[in-house]
Write a protein that holds these residues in place. Structure first.
Motif, mmCIF file in Angstrom:
data_model
loop_
_atom_site.group_PDB
_atom_site.id
_atom_site.type_symbol
_atom_site.label_atom_id
_atom_site.label_comp_id
_atom_site.label_asym_id
_atom_site.label_seq_id
_atom_site.Cartn_x
_atom_site.Cartn_y
_atom_site.Cartn_z
ATOM 1 N N ASN A 60 17.755 19.689 82.655
ATOM 2 C CA ASN A 60 17.227 20.690 83.582
ATOM 3 C C ASN A 60 16.533 20.061 84.785
ATOM 4 O OD1 ASN A 60 17.851 23.339 82.574
ATOM 5 N ND2 ASN A 60 16.592 22.816 80.794
ATOM 6 N N THR A 61 16.164 18.785 84.677
ATOM 7 C CA THR A 61 15.441 18.141 85.788
ATOM 8 C C THR A 61 16.093 16.842 86.259
ATOM 9 O OG1 THR A 61 14.013 17.094 84.150
ATOM 10 C CG2 THR A 61 13.168 19.089 85.203
ATOM 11 N N ALA A 62 17.097 16.349 85.524
ATOM 12 C CA ALA A 62 17.724 15.069 85.886
ATOM 13 C C ALA A 62 18.343 15.145 87.283
ATOM 14 C CB ALA A 62 18.803 14.721 84.873
ATOM 15 N N GLU B 60 16.514 30.815 83.712
ATOM 16 C CA GLU B 60 15.767 30.218 82.606
ATOM 17 C C GLU B 60 16.237 28.790 82.313
ATOM 18 O OE1 GLU B 60 17.921 32.614 82.517
ATOM 19 O OE2 GLU B 60 19.347 32.340 80.894
ATOM 20 N N GLY B 61 17.161 28.285 83.138
ATOM 21 C CA GLY B 61 17.643 26.916 82.977
ATOM 22 C C GLY B 61 18.599 26.792 81.796
ATOM 23 N N LEU B 62 18.966 25.552 81.464
ATOM 24 C CA LEU B 62 19.835 25.303 80.310
ATOM 25 C C LEU B 62 18.972 25.401 79.060
ATOM 26 C CD1 LEU B 62 21.600 22.135 81.785
ATOM 27 C CD2 LEU B 62 22.500 24.489 81.782
ATOM 28 N N ALA C 195 12.263 23.893 69.848
ATOM 29 C CA ALA C 195 12.054 24.749 71.012
ATOM 30 C C ALA C 195 11.176 25.953 70.679
ATOM 31 C CB ALA C 195 13.392 25.210 71.565
ATOM 32 N N SER C 196 11.205 26.394 69.395
ATOM 33 C CA SER C 196 10.387 27.550 69.017
ATOM 34 C C SER C 196 8.992 27.138 68.561
ATOM 35 C CB SER C 196 11.093 28.328 67.906
ATOM 36 O OG SER C 196 11.218 27.511 66.758
ATOM 37 N N GLY C 197 8.702 25.817 68.630
ATOM 38 C CA GLY C 197 7.345 25.357 68.339
ATOM 39 C C GLY C 197 7.106 24.933 66.896
ATOM 40 N N GLN C 198 8.157 24.899 66.061
ATOM 41 C CA GLN C 198 7.978 24.419 64.678
ATOM 42 C C GLN C 198 8.442 22.967 64.591
ATOM 43 O OE1 GLN C 198 9.881 27.362 61.898
ATOM 44 N NE2 GLN C 198 10.540 28.254 63.840
ATOM 45 N N PRO C 199 8.045 22.272 63.510
ATOM 46 C CA PRO C 199 8.588 20.914 63.343
ATOM 47 C C PRO C 199 10.101 21.011 63.169
ATOM 48 C CG PRO C 199 6.747 21.313 61.844
ATOM 49 C CD PRO C 199 7.089 22.629 62.464
ATOM 50 N N ARG C 200 10.847 20.055 63.753
ATOM 51 C CA ARG C 200 12.311 20.104 63.639
ATOM 52 C C ARG C 200 12.743 19.927 62.190
ATOM 53 N NH1 ARG C 200 15.670 19.060 68.348
ATOM 54 N NH2 ARG C 200 14.375 18.788 70.199
ATOM 55 N N ASP D 94 18.910 16.061 76.571
ATOM 56 C CA ASP D 94 18.335 17.238 75.934
ATOM 57 C C ASP D 94 17.968 18.220 77.058
ATOM 58 O OD1 ASP D 94 17.367 18.945 74.050
ATOM 59 O OD2 ASP D 94 15.928 17.559 73.175
ATOM 60 N N VAL D 95 17.245 19.272 76.727
ATOM 61 C CA VAL D 95 16.913 20.237 77.781
ATOM 62 C C VAL D 95 15.407 20.448 77.922
ATOM 63 C CG1 VAL D 95 19.102 21.481 77.640
ATOM 64 C CG2 VAL D 95 17.197 22.134 76.143
ATOM 65 N N ARG D 96 14.611 19.593 77.261
ATOM 66 C CA ARG D 96 13.163 19.745 77.380
ATOM 67 C C ARG D 96 12.505 18.398 77.661
ATOM 68 N NH1 ARG D 96 10.373 22.205 72.910
ATOM 69 N NH2 ARG D 96 11.817 21.106 71.552
#
Ligand SMILES: [Ca+2]
Ligand SMILES: [Ca+2]
Ligand SMILES: [Ca+2]
Ligand SMILES: [Ca+2]
Length: 487
Positions: A388-390, A418-420, A267-272, A445-447
């Motif tokens: 967040n969209t399901a 800001e959603g879940l 979520a912060s833009g780094q590789p998991r 997931d949330v993204r």
């Protein structure tokens, strides 16, 4: 006299002949004049026909030219819409905000309608009985490549034999399931194709499976663009046969996708961070855990079937204990039990119970920044459902969540601007049993990674329309186009 008579008669004769000649000449002249007049009239007539025909032709060509120009204008206006959506996705990839799960969705929505000098674009989609601005989030649907038998059985109009055939299509072997169909079935019917024995690559591919008829797969969304087109809302007048109720019933296509991919960026833009390989220090840095919590995660990650679903569902103090006991137990226990220090369930080792349970922030970071995915399985290629969209229908009917729990997830996501932010946001809701959380940890997931942009362009001059449907994967930069069509 004679002479004179002769002369006079000769003169008379001469006069007579001259008169005759004169008459002839006059007649001839008149005839010629007539012919010339007729010719001139003809020439004028032919010339006017040519002029008229040329005019009509020129007019038609001009109209055709104008139509052609407006089609081009409409097409490029549609294209401008697609490019705008892709540019927004790129911007959010470069500027990820882990504290706002809906930032991208809001930006896409805000730019769903726009204009260029010669036309406008319009991007929308239909979900849960309602039309929305912006592209369709494919992660709002379940990936058919990981859908279980029970989930598939919940699809409208589906039967056991079709579920078996879907399994046979995607499993690697040629052994048919009980009621399923493998290569010989398709070969014997001369269909000219065989099961892929691998993951479905597009939703339309499902229609190749025995018994998966297009009317089931597409429902009313005949062109699979997730929007309600005029022919999909006019009853039986045009294909398909719809119920003319201003609502798009998309058949299986409203629940399933074949396009979503795992999101390798955190979520912060780094590789998991891969928990199977990570050291305690790395986990502590990334998630803010203390050393004993991180050590517990390192130990747990070595277990063969370790999963994020389990981490989500079971309090940390019981995590390794329940694994060593070989059972998760307490299937109906509420996840909120995690903060009451686990109250030492039977079978829990003393060492495990001394670990402090993760707080919400630590759990959220663990879920969002780390991974336990086994990249060698076919599941590794499928994306997860974005809570967040399901749609309500997907949560309740296909994922079979408890109605109360599904509704509380929806109310929480609406209540937070800001959603879940992570699945940690849904562990304390009413109805959040371990069983439900394990299901969600596996599939949700949330993204989102993949979007379907249906952009309809319109020329300002003539109102001519053109549509472009593009499937894009934004899980990595640059955004990748998976599918492009101009229906
Ligand atoms: Ca097979
Ligand atoms: Ca449609
Ligand atoms: Ca129709
Ligand atoms: Ca309808």
């Amino acid at each position: 006299m004679i002479n004179s008579n002769f002369f006079s008669s000769g003169r008379a004769l001469l006069t007579h002949t001259a008169q005759a000649t004169l008459c002839d000449a006059v007649n001839h002249h008149a005839r010629r004049k007539g012919v010339v007049t007729i010719m001139v009239i003809w020439a004028i007539a032919i010339a006017s026909i040519i002029v008229a025909a040329t005019q009509i032709l020129a007019f038609r060509e001009a109209t055709l030219g104008r139509e052609c120009i407006s089609r081009v204008q409409a097409r490029w206006a549609a294209r401008a819409g697609v490019e705008t959506m892709i540019a927004i996705m790129e911007w959010h990839n470069a500027n990820p905000d882990p504290d706002d799960a809906l930032a991208l969705t809001r930006d896409l929505e805000a730019n769903a309608f726009g204009e260029v000098q010669t036309g406008t674009w319009d991007i929308r989609h239909f979900i849960d009985g309602q039309e929305w601005a912006g592209p369709m989030d494919e992660n709002s649907k379940l990936n058919i490549n990981v859908a279980t038998r029970m989930q598939l059985m919940e699809l409208p109009n589906i039967t056991n034999d079709v579920v078996d055939s879907i399994y046979d299509w995607r499993d690697a072997n040629d052994e048919p399931q009980q009621l399923g169909t493998e290569a010989d079935y398709y070969r014997n019917r001369g269909l000219g194709y065989e099961p892929r024995n691998g993951n479905f690559r597009s939703l339309a591919e499902i229609e190749l499976v025995a018994g998966a008829w297009p009317q089931y797969v597409r429902g009313e969304d005949w062109n699979l663009n997730s929007r309600l087109d005029p022919n999909e809302n006019d009853g039986k007048r045009t294909m398909p046969d719809d119920n003319d109720n201003e609502n798009l019933d998309g058949g299986w296509s409203q629940y399933l996708t074949a396009s979503t991919r795992p999101i390798t960026q955190s979520a912060s833009g780094q590789p998991r961070l891969d928990l199977r390989k990570a050291t305690s220090e790395e986990i502590m840095n990334r998630t803010g855990m203390d050393s004993s919590q991180a050590a517990t995660i390192v130990t747990y990650a070595k277990v063969g079937n370790a999963s994020m679903g389990q981490i989500l569902a079971v309090p940390l103090s019981q995590l390794t204990a329940s694994r060593t006991a070989g059972a998760t137990g307490g299937a109906t226990q509420n996840r909120t039990g995690r903060s009451s220090s686990g109250s030492a369930r039977a079978g829990a080792t003393p060492a495990a119970s001394t670990v402090k349970n993760l707080d919400n922030k630590q759990l959220g970071l663990l879920l969002n920044e780390c991974t336990l995915e086994n990249t060698s399985t076919s599941q590794a290629n499928a994306g997860k459902v974005n809570l967040n969209t399901a749609s309500r229908a997907l949560l309740r009917e296909i994922l079979q969540l408890d109605t109360r729990y599904a509704d509380s997830i929806l109310s929480r996501r609406i209540s937070k601007q800001e959603g879940l932010l992570s699945l940690a946001d849904i562990v304390d809701l009413p109805g959040a049993t371990q069983e439900q959380l394990v299901i969600l940890g596996q599939v949700a997931d949330v993204r989102s990674s993949v979007y379907m942009i249906s952009s309809r362009g319109r020329a300002n001059t003539s109102g001519a329309e053109a549509e472009i449907v593009v499937l894009v994967d934004r899980s990595e930069s640059p955004v990748r186009i998976l599918e492009y069509r101009e229906p």
